[in-house]
Design a protein around this motif. Structure first.
Motif: not given
Lengths: 339, 317
Positions: A256-266
């Motif tokens: 679960n760590a960092g799941v979906f953070t890429e979209l948050d950052a983008i």
């Protein structure tokens, strides 16, 4: 062609910071009207508490990743692997804390080194091999979580009882000058990055590579090195975020760590006013974008929105903002208003 | 090196990798080459195969679709809830699910093509949207108990030795046959290759770029919904967390199958081989009692090797 006289209002509205700040202010006004308790601050044991502090604290992971992502997007790339790199960094730290006697001062550099190497690999694939950034970072996005899960033996490594480390716990849960420690980390990182990219020529080089790589190379800018550097830096930022995340829950949960953070950052970067096509970037805009996202989420939660369904408004906002930024959309809109 | 031979070179490489893996495993493990394992290669990955077929066309057209996993997850929980909680007829629910998936794909394609937004961004938005919608329907797994599901579950195509292909696997093979014809024997298919090769040239040649590109995302939305339905048949249940990150597997399978990620080159039949390689790797980790994360790492590594190989093939040209 006439040159517009300097118009103060126009200068403010065309600033890249205007729209994200306006969004943030509108959200805060909305909260001020409907949930006045949002602005309550209290001091307990010398620590600040309140919704605003929560926003800063929870938003810190997003801000830290958005900083690295801003530079990557400024070169015309994108990094989809940040979530997986977070998982790797958390896994390395938790493993070293439980399996070895290395002190925290040895653990943190190792975890960050692992994350930076992961970012470096992305950079090499993009800049040297010449693979499109989406594809190159996709490989690590697939593999990285597998690597993290393999490292931890497909288990959640809990840092409790004998393995509890007060110093590691401080990273995510400690307080410094009354504020949660992650806030200190992101403020320092933002300031350091700002100094490096704005007080040296580096920021200009990054923008130049993002606007026109061939021309940059022609004037003698080492486009390849710059690109490798920004991906490595993005990995490094994801590594810091991974450490904070693991410390928050005192465990390395690689699934679960960092799941979906890429979209948050983008999301933060794009909403903050940096175009996905590369070139001009604004770090402060990305920080405001990340805060806007976190405020939006906190507001949704106070109104009883489940965290599972929060991706829906997120997706709508990000696609909406990109639509507003797209030339094709603006042209259609302009044509209609002119007719 | 011309285009035709290049794509056949990639296909040949894929076929060799599959044979090495399969026969290597057969020598190492007793009973690996039994009909049961071969049937499993198809049965266990049928839903992935169905969505990978649609992904192949998207990638040939030079695009990418990251939303498929979420659309599959949404479809499973939608179908399960409608049948079990609302007592609707499964055939009607399937039709509704297919319509929703197709419409969703069409919407994303329109955003990408009409407003010139990057495909990865729009479909990443789609990924979040569909996953959030899946959770808004129901937060936990829903069992499907319906006579039609029992009947469909009983459908089996014997392949000898007592082993048989399940209904989703049959669906996958039929779909791949249809899409091979679409890709290589229709105007739409030829347009796809042309657009993937060079969108600007296709536009100048007067090809219907807009409708073809929207069409390919629409078709992929249909495939994702179909894969979701296949998954409910395979598991007799629906769950909003189904198929998380499946899009990555689907893309990996397509690339390993010899389709170039930059578009314009690839064979739908290659995706079938890609699926078999994927399934074989998972069977090997199962037989050798290795952790499943190793399978993920191997697939990622294989993906990297294939992309590097494609890149050097292009440089040779």
């Amino acid at each position: 062609m006439t040159i517009d006289p300097p118009n103060p209002i126009r200068r403010i509205t065309t600033s890249p910071l205007f729209w994200p700040l306006l969004g943030l202010v509108l959200l805060l006004i909305f909260n001020a009207i409907f949930t006045p308790s949002f602005f309550n601050l209290e001091i307990r044991d010398g620590h600040l508490y309140g919704s605003m502090v929560d926003v800063l604290n929870r938003g810190s992971i997003g801000i830290i990743i958005a900083i690295g992502m801003t530079l990557v997007i400024a070169t015309g790339g994108v990094d989809l692997s940040v979530g997986s790199i977070m998982a790797i960094s958390g896994a390395v730290a938790a493993l070293m804390l439980t399996e070895s006697n290395v002190s925290l001062w040895g653990v943190i550099p190792c975890a960050l080194l692992a994350a930076t190497i992961a970012g470096l690999l992305n950079g090499l694939l993009v800049a040297v091999v010449g693979i499109q950034p989406v594809v190159a970072t996709l490989i690590l996005m697939v593999c990285g979580r597998g690597i993290a899960r393999f490292l931890t033996g497909e288990k959640v490594i809990a840092l409790v009882d004998d393995h509890f480390s007060a110093a590691f716990d401080y990273l995510g849960n400690g307080h410094f000058l009354g504020m949660p420690f992650p806030v200190t980390i992101f403020v320092l990182l933002v300031l350091a990055t700002l100094v490096v990219v704005r007080k040296t020529v580096l920021g200009l080089f990054i923008e130049s590579v993002g606007s026109n790589e061939v021309a940059s190379r022609a004037v003698g800018i080492q486009a390849r090195t710059i690109k490798i550097g920004v991906y490595a830096f993005c990995g490094f930022c994801a590594g810091i975020a991974g450490l904070i995340d693991a410390s928050n829950i005192n465990a390395a949960d690689t699934v679960n760590a960092g799941v979906f953070t890429e979209l948050d950052a983008i999301f933060a970067v794009v909403v903050g006013g940096t175009a996905l096509t590369g070139g001009r970037f604004t770090l402060v805009g990305s920080v405001v974008g990340a805060l806007l996202l976190q405020t939006l989420l906190t507001t949704l939660y106070t109104f009883g929105f489940a965290s599972d369904t929060a991706p829906v408004p997120k997706a709508i906002v990000i696609v909406g903002v990109c639509l507003l930024q797209s030339d094709a959309f603006r042209q259609k809109f302009r044509r209609r208003s002119a007719a | 090196m011309n285009r035709i031979s290049e794509r056949h070179v990639m296909l040949a490489v894929t076929a060799v990798v599959l044979m090495v893996l399969f026969f290597g495993a057969s020598m190492r493990f007793d009973g690996f080459s039994s009909p049961f394992v071969i049937a499993d290669l198809f049965n266990e990955t049928a839903f992935l195969g169905i969505t990978a077929v649609g992904m192949t066309l998207v990638i040939i057209s030079g695009g990418i679709d990251l939303s498929v996993g979420s659309v599959i997850g949404f479809t499973t929980i939608f179908v399960a809830t409608m049948i079990s909680d609302n007592g609707m007829n499964p055939v009607l629910v399937w039709a509704a699910a297919l319509a929703l998936g197709t419409g969703f794909g069409c919407m994303m394609g329109a955003l990408i093509q009409v407003f010139k937004l990057p495909a990865f961004l729009v479909t990443l938005g789609g990924l979040f949207f569909a996953r959030g919608m899946a959770f808004s329907i129901k937060k936990e797994s829903v069992q499907i108990d319906h006579p039609l599901y029992d009947a469909v579950g009983d459908i089996a195509l014997p392949i000898g030795g007592g082993a048989s292909l399940s209904f989703p696997a049959i669906l996958f093979l039929i779909l791949i046959a249809i899409v091979v014809v679409i890709a290589h024997r229709t105007r739409f298919g030829r347009n796809l290759y042309a657009i993937g090769g060079s969108e600007d040239s296709s536009l100048l040649m007067g090809l219907p770029v807009t409708s073809t590109k929207i069409g390919v995302y629409t078709f992929n939305g249909f495939c994702s919904a179909l894969a979701g339905i296949a998954m409910t048949i395979y598991m007799d249940s629906g769950n909003p967390i189904n198929a998380v990150a499946l899009e990555l597997d689907a893309i990996a399978v397509v690339v390993i199958g010899g389709t170039l990620l930059s578009g314009g080159t690839g064979l739908v039949a290659g995706t079938l081989l890609g699926i078999l390689i994927y399934a074989t790797i998972y069977q090997i980790t199962y037989f050798a009692n290795l952790p499943a994360s190793l399978a993920t790492i191997s697939i990622g590594t294989l993906l990297l090797i294939f992309i590097l190989a494609q890149q050097s093939l292009r440089r040779l040209r």
